[in-house]
Design a protein around this motif. Structure first.
Motif, PDB file in Angstrom:
ATOM      1  N   TYR A 131      29.816   0.147  74.326  1.00  0.00           N
ATOM      2  CA  TYR A 131      29.412   1.489  74.584  1.00  0.00           C
ATOM      3  C   TYR A 131      28.143   2.272  73.889  1.00  0.00           C
ATOM      4  O   TYR A 131      28.020   3.487  74.279  1.00  0.00           O
ATOM      5  CB  TYR A 131      30.714   2.425  74.369  1.00  0.00           C
ATOM      6  CG  TYR A 131      31.861   2.104  75.082  1.00  0.00           C
ATOM      7  CD1 TYR A 131      31.857   2.162  76.538  1.00  0.00           C
ATOM      8  CD2 TYR A 131      32.951   1.619  74.320  1.00  0.00           C
ATOM      9  CE1 TYR A 131      33.157   1.549  77.192  1.00  0.00           C
ATOM     10  CE2 TYR A 131      34.047   1.280  75.259  1.00  0.00           C
ATOM     11  CZ  TYR A 131      34.198   1.277  76.508  1.00  0.00           C
ATOM     12  OH  TYR A 131      35.336   0.733  77.070  1.00  0.00           O
ATOM     13  N   CYS A 144      27.011   6.161  74.542  1.00  0.00           N
ATOM     14  CA  CYS A 144      26.958   6.893  73.188  1.00  0.00           C
ATOM     15  C   CYS A 144      25.632   7.361  72.625  1.00  0.00           C
ATOM     16  O   CYS A 144      25.452   7.980  71.800  1.00  0.00           O
ATOM     17  CB  CYS A 144      27.612   6.495  72.125  1.00  0.00           C
ATOM     18  SG  CYS A 144      29.325   6.195  72.692  1.00  0.00           S
ATOM     19  N   THR A 173      32.086   7.522  65.531  1.00  0.00           N
ATOM     20  CA  THR A 173      32.086   6.900  64.175  1.00  0.00           C
ATOM     21  C   THR A 173      30.686   7.263  63.522  1.00  0.00           C
ATOM     22  O   THR A 173      29.875   7.411  64.023  1.00  0.00           O
ATOM     23  CB  THR A 173      32.065   5.279  64.185  1.00  0.00           C
ATOM     24  OG1 THR A 173      32.208   5.003  62.758  1.00  0.00           O
ATOM     25  CG2 THR A 173      31.209   4.593  64.944  1.00  0.00           C
ATOM     26  N   CYS A 224      28.219   0.365  65.872  1.00  0.00           N
ATOM     27  CA  CYS A 224      27.658   0.931  67.136  1.00  0.00           C
ATOM     28  C   CYS A 224      26.711  -0.382  67.538  1.00  0.00           C
ATOM     29  O   CYS A 224      26.869  -0.580  68.896  1.00  0.00           O
ATOM     30  CB  CYS A 224      26.830   1.958  67.430  1.00  0.00           C
ATOM     31  SG  CYS A 224      27.977   3.471  66.966  1.00  0.00           S
ATOM     32  N   ARG A 233      35.526   5.153  70.690  1.00  0.00           N
ATOM     33  CA  ARG A 233      35.745   3.653  71.358  1.00  0.00           C
ATOM     34  C   ARG A 233      36.926   3.670  71.854  1.00  0.00           C
ATOM     35  O   ARG A 233      37.491   3.221  73.059  1.00  0.00           O
ATOM     36  CB  ARG A 233      35.348   2.626  70.372  1.00  0.00           C
ATOM     37  CG  ARG A 233      35.556   1.174  70.979  1.00  0.00           C
ATOM     38  CD  ARG A 233      35.479   0.334  69.860  1.00  0.00           C
ATOM     39  NE  ARG A 233      34.288  -0.060  69.441  1.00  0.00           N
ATOM     40  CZ  ARG A 233      34.068  -0.707  68.048  1.00  0.00           C
ATOM     41  NH1 ARG A 233      35.276  -1.254  67.780  1.00  0.00           N
ATOM     42  NH2 ARG A 233      33.173  -0.726  67.585  1.00  0.00           N
TER      43      ARG A 233
HETATM   44  S1  SF4 Z   1      28.865   2.903  70.378  1.00  0.00           S
HETATM   45 FE1  SF4 Z   1      29.938   4.741  70.604  1.00  0.00          FE
HETATM   46  S2  SF4 Z   1      32.257   4.027  71.004  1.00  0.00           S
HETATM   47 FE2  SF4 Z   1      30.956   2.451  70.415  1.00  0.00          FE
HETATM   48  S3  SF4 Z   1      31.322   2.542  67.809  1.00  0.00           S
HETATM   49 FE3  SF4 Z   1      29.248   3.590  68.385  1.00  0.00          FE
HETATM   50  S4  SF4 Z   1      30.216   5.857  68.566  1.00  0.00           S
HETATM   51 FE4  SF4 Z   1      31.809   4.516  69.015  1.00  0.00          FE
END
Ligand code: SF4
Length: 274
Positions: free
Chosen positions: A236, A240, A225, A231, A23
């Motif tokens: 994002y 991801c 993570t 998430c 992130r």
């Molecule tokens: S969606 Fe992607 S960027 Fe967002 S916390 Fe989860 S792994 Fe990290």
């Protein structure tokens, strides 16, 4: 992938790295715009963010000396008025006399700069300083988790090391500084953090390790993570491939013990005209 030499570390970007290195990379290095709802229902999320922003602006005006009746002249939202009335009826007590709302502090740190914009810094010159942070969330205050937040390290460290204008830029001893998280939804339960003499060296070492770790990241894609609950409330998540749907606000309120999406600070609302 190296950081630009003029990169400025803040509690927001450091906390993002701690929560998820990917992130941090997407947001602050690649500056990837990826519009997606952060939580559902979207309208309620946006409304609560707007309320938090408005509350911060009202308190800012109050500490600039604008009369309360002028501040509330055009405020009609009942929830916002309830927060304001909680603040007026039960304001933070024992506040030092020198008060500076929305104060920016920064200093060189581990080869970069470290900066913060603090909601309110109150100082009794040469004697003590109190950092105030307005927490406009609906979560009950949780002292243990607040103590662990990067914000609880960065803000006091900047105040202790720089002293700020109200202290003529003379550093404080850690024992002279405290930090108060004040909640309009829980005006009777502010959380106060105090700092012992060893705090500054251990905090400096901890933040230095973190900044060095970030500066030394060389991989093309930073690690995602392992805590996938993060998430659910991340813009994002589809990028991801960590889900399509945003988490629910109620779930967020119950689940994220370390922080809240509805937590607003002046770092987030820069550019708003006062
Ligand atoms: S969606 Fe992607 S960027 Fe967002 S916390 Fe989860 S792994 Fe990290």
């Amino acid at each position: 992938m190296t950081l630009p030499v003029d990169f400025v570390f803040t509690q927001n970007n450091l906390q993002d790295f701690v929560d998820c290195p990917r992130r941090f990379q997407l947001k602050y290095i690649l500056k990837t715009a990826w519009p997606a709802p952060v939580s559902e229902p979207i309208e309620e999320h946006n409304r609560l963010i707007e309320l938090g922003t408005q509350f911060h602006m009202m308190v800012h005006r109050f500490y600039l000396g604008i009369p309360a009746d002028v501040i509330t002249l055009h405020v009609t939202d009942e929830d916002l008025l309830a927060w304001w009335n909680a603040f007026m009826n039960n304001p933070p007590t024992n506040m030092p006399p020198g008060r500076q709302p929305e104060i920016s502090l920064s200093m060189p740190f581990a080869g970069f700069r470290l900066a913060a914009k603090i909601d309110l810094l109150a100082v009794e010159k040469g004697k003590r300083a109190v950092i105030y942070d307005w927490k406009t969330t609906h979560q009950q205050p949780r002292p243990y988790f607040l103590k662990e937040r990067i914000q609880s390290l960065v803000y006091p460290m900047l105040v202790i090391k720089t002293g700020g204008a109200l202290n003529e830029y003379k550093p404080f001893n850690p024992a002279q500084v405290s930090m108060v998280y004040w909640y309009p939804a829980f005006p009777d339960s502010p959380v106060t953090l105090n700092f012992d003499p060893d705090w500054i060296s251990s905090t400096e070492a901890k933040l230095t390790r973190l900044v060095n770790q970030i500066a030394e990241m060389r991989m093309e894609i930073y690690p995602l993570t392992v805590d996938e609950t993060k998430c659910k409330f991340c813009q994002y998540r589809s990028l991801c491939e960590r889900g399509i749907y945003a988490g629910n606000l109620d779930e967020e309120d119950e689940g994220d013990e370390e922080g809240s999406l509805l937590d607003i600070n002046f770092d987030d609302i820069q550019g708003i005209a006062f």
